[in-house]
Design a protein around this motif. Structure first.
Motif, PDB file in Angstrom:
ATOM      1  N   SER A 263       0.811  -1.224   0.000  1.00  8.77           N
ATOM      2  CA  SER A 263       0.000   0.000   0.000  1.00  8.77           C
ATOM      3  C   SER A 263       0.843   1.272   0.000  1.00  8.77           C
ATOM      4  N   ALA A 264       2.137   1.129   0.231  1.00  4.88           N
ATOM      5  CA  ALA A 264       3.001   2.303   0.345  1.00  4.88           C
ATOM      6  C   ALA A 264       3.357   2.877  -1.021  1.00  4.88           C
ATOM      7  N   ASP A 265       3.571   4.178  -1.054  1.00  4.59           N
ATOM      8  CA  ASP A 265       4.068   4.846  -2.253  1.00  4.59           C
ATOM      9  C   ASP A 265       5.544   5.141  -1.996  1.00  4.59           C
ATOM     10  N   THR A 266       6.414   4.272  -2.524  1.00  2.96           N
ATOM     11  CA  THR A 266       7.837   4.303  -2.190  1.00  2.96           C
ATOM     12  C   THR A 266       8.651   4.521  -3.451  1.00  2.96           C
ATOM     13  N   ALA A 267       8.840   5.784  -3.798  1.00  8.32           N
ATOM     14  CA  ALA A 267       9.571   6.146  -5.019  1.00  8.32           C
ATOM     15  C   ALA A 267      10.850   6.882  -4.642  1.00  8.32           C
ATOM     16  N   ALA A 268      11.853   6.749  -5.490  1.00  6.84           N
ATOM     17  CA  ALA A 268      13.131   7.412  -5.193  1.00  6.84           C
ATOM     18  C   ALA A 268      13.956   7.573  -6.454  1.00  6.84           C
ATOM     19  N   SER A 269      14.867   8.514  -6.399  1.00  7.95           N
ATOM     20  CA  SER A 269      15.799   8.789  -7.482  1.00  7.95           C
ATOM     21  C   SER A 269      17.185   8.279  -7.117  1.00  7.95           C
ATOM     22  N   ALA A 270      17.973   7.948  -8.140  1.00 10.29           N
ATOM     23  CA  ALA A 270      19.378   7.587  -7.935  1.00 10.29           C
ATOM     24  C   ALA A 270      20.290   8.524  -8.724  1.00 10.29           C
ATOM     25  N   ALA A 271      19.807   9.717  -9.029  1.00  5.64           N
ATOM     26  CA  ALA A 271      20.584  10.645  -9.845  1.00  5.64           C
ATOM     27  C   ALA A 271      21.906  11.023  -9.174  1.00  5.64           C
ATOM     28  N   LEU A 272      21.873  11.252  -7.866  1.00  4.29           N
ATOM     29  CA  LEU A 272      23.105  11.631  -7.167  1.00  4.29           C
ATOM     30  C   LEU A 272      24.074  10.459  -7.100  1.00  4.29           C
ATOM     31  N   THR A 273      23.547   9.249  -6.937  1.00  3.22           N
ATOM     32  CA  THR A 273      24.408   8.057  -6.920  1.00  3.22           C
ATOM     33  C   THR A 273      25.118   7.900  -8.255  1.00  3.22           C
ATOM     34  N   ALA A 274      24.362   8.075  -9.339  1.00  2.00           N
ATOM     35  CA  ALA A 274      24.952   7.965 -10.676  1.00  2.00           C
ATOM     36  C   ALA A 274      26.057   9.005 -10.868  1.00  2.00           C
ATOM     37  N   ARG A 275      25.801  10.210 -10.403  1.00  2.00           N
ATOM     38  CA  ARG A 275      26.778  11.282 -10.578  1.00  2.00           C
ATOM     39  C   ARG A 275      28.021  11.056  -9.705  1.00  2.00           C
ATOM     40  N   ARG A 276      27.818  10.559  -8.503  1.00  2.00           N
ATOM     41  CA  ARG A 276      28.929  10.416  -7.575  1.00  2.00           C
ATOM     42  C   ARG A 276      29.812   9.204  -7.870  1.00  2.00           C
ATOM     43  N   LEU A 277      29.208   8.100  -8.313  1.00  2.00           N
ATOM     44  CA  LEU A 277      29.969   6.867  -8.507  1.00  2.00           C
ATOM     45  C   LEU A 277      29.984   6.366  -9.945  1.00  2.00           C
ATOM     46  N   GLY A 278      29.272   7.035 -10.847  1.00  2.00           N
ATOM     47  CA  GLY A 278      29.236   6.581 -12.230  1.00  2.00           C
ATOM     48  C   GLY A 278      28.424   5.315 -12.421  1.00  2.00           C
ATOM     49  N   TRP A 279      27.537   5.015 -11.491  1.00  2.00           N
ATOM     50  CA  TRP A 279      26.707   3.809 -11.568  1.00  2.00           C
ATOM     51  C   TRP A 279      25.581   4.006 -12.581  1.00  2.00           C
TER      52      TRP A 279
END
Length: 298
Positions: A263-279
């Motif tokens: 029932s939860a609305d659990t959304a998130a971005s990984a934009a900072l992770t991609a920028r910091r580690l190149g993932w």
């Protein structure tokens, strides 16, 4: 690098072990049984006898390693607080063992420690009212270790880490659909689960081990939010069952212990992770993964 991995035979941990070995690292996995030791040996890793609730084994494993990745968690949702407490003690033990060494410690947390209903970012602090609030102390303990001479970082996993061998939320939904004859979703199904493929998550753990700055919070998120209705429709399509809404007053009877998570609305971005580690995630999306049939037929 010699890496001590907890949860090394689990769904995520075994992928991390494979990723590390393929990258040329030596792996020592925590093993509480002969079967776990055999599994690690077959993978090409060494076993370190012990358990998540055995601080001596955790301390000794960490002290003998060049770095630690902690993926283990007691997945007992009937006692989520108890499981989270065990995890906290493990993180504190690992952090203390590495104190002052400058060595890396990568700890697992959850996207669901963040405020629901919005796209969370790596810089967002945990919300004490969040669905996975019991895991917040472990995240804080990891960041405290970063202030005590440990290159500690936190990887937040989304509700769906998918791929062959998954035994978590999506397989539970499939089991419920089979049992009830309906692939259900809550309300209008617009609430979302962030998602990532297992192998993409494993690669992020390796990158965090190798280069994440102390105090980093990272998101293993490939898809910011997949609507539950789309997940239910994919499951229903594979099973030949209708995908139908489940009213709020009927949710607990239909979904059981999974109700708060589905029932939860659990959304998130990984934009900072991609920028910091190149993932950059490369695996299939959740719905695409469901479409190939491994979940339904496995």
């Amino acid at each position: 690098m010699r890496v001590f991995v907890t949860g090394a035979t689990g769904f995520v941990g075994s992928a991390v072990v494979r990723e590390l070995l393929d990258a040329g690292h030596e792996v020592v996995g925590l093993a509480r049984s002969a079967a776990a030791e055999a599994s690690l040996a077959a993978a090409g890793a060494r076993a370190h006898p012990g358990a998540l609730d055995d601080p001596v084994s955790l301390r000794d494993g960490a002290k003998a390693a060049d770095g630690v990745i902690h993926t283990a968690f007691v997945h007992d949702f009937s006692d989520y607080s108890g499981a989270a407490h065990t995890d906290l003690r493990a993180v504190e033990t690992l952090g203390a063992a590495l104190a002052g060494s400058g060595r890396p410690l990568v700890v697992t947390s959850a996207i669901a420690v963040l405020t629901a209903g919005r796209i969370g970012t790596e810089d967002d602090a945990p919300d004490p009212t969040a669905l996975s609030a019991p895991r917040i102390p472990s995240e804080r303990a990891a960041l405290a270790a970063a202030e005590n001479g440990v290159r500690a970082s936190v990887v937040r996993l989304p509700p769906s880490v998918h791929g062959a061998g998954d035994r978590a939320f999506v397989p539970t939904l499939i089991g419920i659909a089979r049992a009830t004859g309906v692939s259900g979703y809550p309300g209008d199904g617009s609430n979302r689960w962030a998602a990532v493929h297992r192998w993409d998550a494993a690669r992020l753990y390796r990158l965090a081990l190798e280069s994440a700055p102390a105090g980093s919070r990272l998101h293993a998120v490939a898809e910011e939010g997949v609507p539950l209705r789309e997940i239910a429709e994919a499951v229903g399509g594979r099973l030949g069952l209708p995908a139908l809404p489940v009213a709020a007053e009927e949710a607990e009877g239909h979904f059981g212990w999974l109700t708060p998570f589905v029932s939860a609305d659990t959304a998130a971005s990984a934009a900072l992770t991609a920028r910091r580690l190149g993932w950059r995630p490369e695996g299939p999306g959740l719905v695409a993964d469901l479409a190939v049939g491994g979940y339904v037929n496995g």
